[in-house]
Design an enzyme around this catalytic site. Sequence first.
Site, mmCIF file in Angstrom:
data_model
loop_
_atom_site.group_PDB
_atom_site.id
_atom_site.type_symbol
_atom_site.label_atom_id
_atom_site.label_comp_id
_atom_site.label_asym_id
_atom_site.label_seq_id
_atom_site.Cartn_x
_atom_site.Cartn_y
_atom_site.Cartn_z
ATOM 1 N N GLU A 57 0.833 -1.212 0.000
ATOM 2 C CA GLU A 57 0.000 0.000 0.000
ATOM 3 C C GLU A 57 0.866 1.260 0.000
ATOM 4 O O GLU A 57 1.320 1.700 1.050
ATOM 5 C CB GLU A 57 -0.923 0.008 1.235
ATOM 6 C CG GLU A 57 -1.808 1.242 1.297
ATOM 7 C CD GLU A 57 -2.762 1.270 2.500
ATOM 8 O OE1 GLU A 57 -2.644 0.405 3.394
ATOM 9 O OE2 GLU A 57 -3.608 2.163 2.542
ATOM 10 N N LYS A 106 -2.526 -1.941 -3.184
ATOM 11 C CA LYS A 106 -3.578 -1.087 -2.593
ATOM 12 C C LYS A 106 -3.160 0.371 -2.739
ATOM 13 O O LYS A 106 -2.498 0.930 -1.867
ATOM 14 C CB LYS A 106 -3.760 -1.459 -1.117
ATOM 15 C CG LYS A 106 -4.728 -0.568 -0.365
ATOM 16 C CD LYS A 106 -5.146 -1.176 0.967
ATOM 17 C CE LYS A 106 -6.005 -0.218 1.749
ATOM 18 N NZ LYS A 106 -6.723 -0.867 2.849
#
Length: 338
Positions: free
Chosen positions: A177, A219
């Site tokens: 992420e 992400k």
Amino acid sequence: MSLNNIEEIANYIVSDGKGILAADESNPTCGKRFDSIGVESTEENRRDYREMLFRSKGIKGNIGGVILFDETIRQSSDDGTLLRDIISNQGALPGIKVDKGLQPIDGCPGETVTVGLEGLNERLNEYSSMGAKFTKWRAVINIGDGIPTDKCIDANMEALADYAKCAQDNGMVPIVEPEVLMDGDHSIDECYAASVRSLKSLFEHLNNKDVNIKGTLLKPNMVTSGKGSSNQAGIDEVAKKTLDCLISNVPTELPGITFLSGGQSDVMATAHLDAMNKIGGFSWKLSFSYGRALQAPALKAWGGKAENIFISQDELSHRSEMNKLASLGQWEENLEDR
Ligand code: 13P
């Protein structure tokens, strides 16, 4: 459910429009969310709230994975059922946040690097033995005067790659992420540029460390205007610029991209995701890993009161269904009228 390796796990999480419920708020962040509804953030309240979310009907078929915080993966409900088993019984896989938060970078004012590599292998080993199938590590990139610097991007993306390798060595899927924050008054084009730099660096580092891209989920943030900008890009522009940024920088063999919501409203996060899937033209699944955009209406409806459990669960179920439709490019705004 028999999933034999990280590639099968990653594919399952994003199969058939499913996405991820991010419920891995640290205790201080959970405290902030509870403050907004006047509920004290005790271990028991956090457990009751999350148990309520995980038992919602709409998890089934719409949510492929739930990201937990360390406290939650160890908790049981009053009847003795482990919260992680409630998740599995809904057909979703339990996952775990494994980074240890942000630390300032020497000589880079306003920038941080995510830490947590020390002892990571041991922690992953334990989480795997508890049944965690995937993991998450969040790097934060700020936009501002002269930032992000290359030093900040490089340090964060290298740590993400080290973490991802370690997760895969322990048989778990890494969610990487790299979050370019919406905070600030920057333009959508500045967000685009920072997102491109971050993704280029990330995939170079993943490649250098021999991370298996087919067993990884990304992400990212969507490419948006800064929250404080007076010139907010519309849905079509966000969708087009986000797709352009991803198509140019993300390898086609990655199984899925699961966006964070990052402070977008719940319906806007759904509308953006749907717009991208309606455009199409990419190989990965394009889905969601929302925290606030899935939980906000449920949190508000709950208000810490047991008598509100059903309406709160209904709110989470609704958002889960709407986002599944958006992941399939089948959402329509009038479906929000209930
Ligand atoms: P938001 O969707 O609220 O941004 O949270 C997602 C997340 O897991 C951030 O790390």
